[in-house]
Motif scaffolding. Structure first.
Motif, mmCIF file in Angstrom:
data_model
loop_
_atom_site.group_PDB
_atom_site.id
_atom_site.type_symbol
_atom_site.label_atom_id
_atom_site.label_comp_id
_atom_site.label_asym_id
_atom_site.label_seq_id
_atom_site.Cartn_x
_atom_site.Cartn_y
_atom_site.Cartn_z
ATOM 1 N N THR A 13 0.840 -1.198 0.000
ATOM 2 C CA THR A 13 0.000 0.000 0.000
ATOM 3 C C THR A 13 0.877 1.250 0.000
ATOM 4 O OG1 THR A 13 -0.083 0.277 2.412
ATOM 5 C CG2 THR A 13 -1.669 -1.265 1.426
ATOM 6 N N LEU A 14 0.217 2.381 -0.006
ATOM 7 C CA LEU A 14 0.892 3.654 0.206
ATOM 8 C C LEU A 14 1.283 3.781 1.669
ATOM 9 C CD1 LEU A 14 -1.619 5.926 -1.755
ATOM 10 C CD2 LEU A 14 0.333 4.627 -2.649
ATOM 11 N N GLY A 15 2.236 4.638 1.942
ATOM 12 C CA GLY A 15 2.662 4.880 3.321
ATOM 13 C C GLY A 15 3.743 5.938 3.338
ATOM 14 N N GLY A 16 4.535 5.935 4.389
ATOM 15 C CA GLY A 16 5.604 6.914 4.498
ATOM 16 C C GLY A 16 6.805 6.356 5.229
ATOM 17 N N ILE A 17 7.911 7.061 5.112
ATOM 18 C CA ILE A 17 9.151 6.733 5.824
ATOM 19 C C ILE A 17 9.660 8.014 6.482
ATOM 20 C CG2 ILE A 17 11.594 6.153 5.509
ATOM 21 C CD1 ILE A 17 10.839 4.070 3.519
ATOM 22 N N VAL A 18 10.072 7.913 7.714
ATOM 23 C CA VAL A 18 10.622 9.073 8.414
ATOM 24 C C VAL A 18 11.840 9.585 7.653
ATOM 25 C CG1 VAL A 18 11.686 9.925 10.540
ATOM 26 C CG2 VAL A 18 9.800 8.262 10.663
ATOM 27 N N VAL A 21 4.194 4.627 13.863
ATOM 28 C CA VAL A 21 5.608 4.664 13.493
ATOM 29 C C VAL A 21 6.238 3.373 13.991
ATOM 30 C CG1 VAL A 21 7.797 5.893 13.671
ATOM 31 C CG2 VAL A 21 5.622 7.174 13.715
ATOM 32 N N TYR A 22 6.736 2.572 13.057
ATOM 33 C CA TYR A 22 7.366 1.298 13.392
ATOM 34 C C TYR A 22 8.876 1.503 13.475
ATOM 35 C CZ TYR A 22 3.023 -1.257 12.444
ATOM 36 O OH TYR A 22 1.737 -1.734 12.474
ATOM 37 N N THR A 36 6.511 0.190 18.511
ATOM 38 C CA THR A 36 5.661 1.014 17.646
ATOM 39 C C THR A 36 5.056 2.154 18.452
ATOM 40 O OG1 THR A 36 5.104 -0.985 16.387
ATOM 41 C CG2 THR A 36 3.696 0.945 16.062
ATOM 42 N N TYR A 37 4.985 3.330 17.830
ATOM 43 C CA TYR A 37 4.420 4.507 18.482
ATOM 44 C C TYR A 37 3.326 5.102 17.603
ATOM 45 C CZ TYR A 37 8.465 4.208 21.539
ATOM 46 O OH TYR A 37 9.408 3.763 22.439
ATOM 47 N N PHE A 60 9.261 3.180 9.160
ATOM 48 C CA PHE A 60 8.027 3.253 8.376
ATOM 49 C C PHE A 60 6.905 3.910 9.173
ATOM 50 C CE2 PHE A 60 10.081 0.369 5.494
ATOM 51 C CZ PHE A 60 9.492 0.646 4.263
ATOM 52 N N VAL A 61 6.092 4.684 8.450
ATOM 53 C CA VAL A 61 4.912 5.334 9.012
ATOM 54 C C VAL A 61 3.693 4.811 8.259
ATOM 55 C CG1 VAL A 61 3.735 7.521 9.433
ATOM 56 C CG2 VAL A 61 6.237 7.388 9.598
#
Length: 342
Positions: free
Chosen positions: A71-76, A105-106, A112-113, A164-165
């Motif tokens: 899927t879509l997501g984000g990275i710090v 946030v993994y 995880t937070y 990963f977010v």
């Protein structure tokens, strides 16, 4: 598909959507697929890239059905001096579609937070430019649900660049049959392929040809199906979201058959055969051209596989945002898969 199959399909969909899996962070969803296909009586295997391939049986003229579970997501990308996070998008994630969304946030080593993606200086009672600010991943930030006030505080939690977010899917299935969630692209299709596999095994259905499933894990970044196509496969069909929008005829209650997207036309013979199968089975369908779209099967062609290719999918509205489909669209897609393969 009978009522029990649809119940299973929706149950599998909820399970898939509950597993965070942006491109590059898909091990847990692949493990779920391996376990579920094994439970159904198959012998799936995981590819080196982390996707899942499974043969459903049949003989001759190999056909591979593809759906992606990334899927879509984000990275710090930055731990800011105020302890908040800037993210870099994975795939076509849009900041304006994620503002005020809860996320996780993994970290690599420290658990995880939770947090929320917010506009920087997000209060309208404080920010006089709130309405005029363009939403980008530079003007938004992840506000952590932890008492942090500096980069040092955040790093003490174990949060670092590269983590990963993942965003909440917010899955809802209404009494009227609408399916609303992030990431229906393409976990809705993955659930349908699981339901299809269950139908084949439990009812001992005879396939017209040899059929494989391939659940890919890098579609959103362009190379999901660029590998792992078995040698005897002659035809690939991507089961991905069908587009719904201005200028197109498909609705959320139909299965869409794509004639062309931004990568070019799909195989004429395959598309024609899909339309013929839909007509013969009384399936509600639409044929459309998608102006801004690319699929897994095109990645296979670019990788050099000599195969025919097609694309179908249940109609999905608001792609890459908070998406919506309908149970009737799922039913029509499954009916087309049955008509084409059984």
């Amino acid at each position: 598909m009978n009522e029990m199959d649809m119940e299973y399909c929706l149950s599998a969909l909820r399970a898939l959507l509950a597993i965070d899996s942006p491109s590059g962070f898909t091990e847990k969803v692949s493990d779920y697929l391996i376990d579920e296909l094994t439970r159904l009586g198959y012998e799936p295997h995981k590819t080196r890239k982390g996707g899942v391939v499974c043969c459903l049986g049949g003989e001759g003229n190999g056909l591979m059905l593809m759906a992606h579970v990334d899927t879509l997501g984000g990275i710090v990308s930055t731990v800011k001096s105020n302890g908040r996070l800037t993210i870099s998008p994975v795939g076509g994630l849009r900041a304006e579609n994620c503002e005020t969304e809860n996320c996780r946030v993994y970290t690599r080593f420290s658990g995880t937070y939770s947090g929320t993606l917010q506009l920087c200086n997000a209060s309208v009672h404080v920010n006089g430019d709130y309405n005029d600010q363009k939403r980008t991943f530079q003007s938004t930030e992840v506000v952590l649900d932890e008492p942090v006030g500096s980069a040092q505080d955040t790093r003490a939690l174990g949060i670092e660049v590269g983590d990963f977010v993942c965003f909440d899917p917010r899955t809802v299935i209404t009494d009227s049959g609408y399916i609303k969630s992030r990431f229906l692209d393409d976990k809705l299709s993955a659930a349908m392929l699981l339901a299809f596999a269950k139908e084949i095994r439990e009812h001992d259905r005879t396939l017209k040809r040899k059929v494989y499933l391939h659940f890919t894990v890098y579609e959103e970044v362009g190379h999901g199906a660029s590998a792992s196509v078995p040698e005897d496969v002659e035809e690939l069909i991507s089961v991905d979201m069908g587009c719904v929008g201005d200028g197109l005829t498909c609705t959320e209650r139909e299965v869409s058959i794509c004639a062309k997207d931004s990568g070019g036309p799909y195989d004429y013979g395959v598309t024609t055969a899909l339309v013929e199968a839909a007509k013969a089975a009384g399936v509600k369908y639409a044929v459309d051209v998608y102006p801004y779209y690319g699929s897994d099967v095109e990645a296979s062609l670019r990788a050099g596989y000599d195969v025919r290719h097609g694309l179908i999918g249940a109609g999905v509205y608001a792609s890459h945002g908070y998406e919506r489909s309908h149970i009737e669209g799922v039913e029509n897609t499954l009916k087309l898969l049955e008509a084409y393969t059984l």
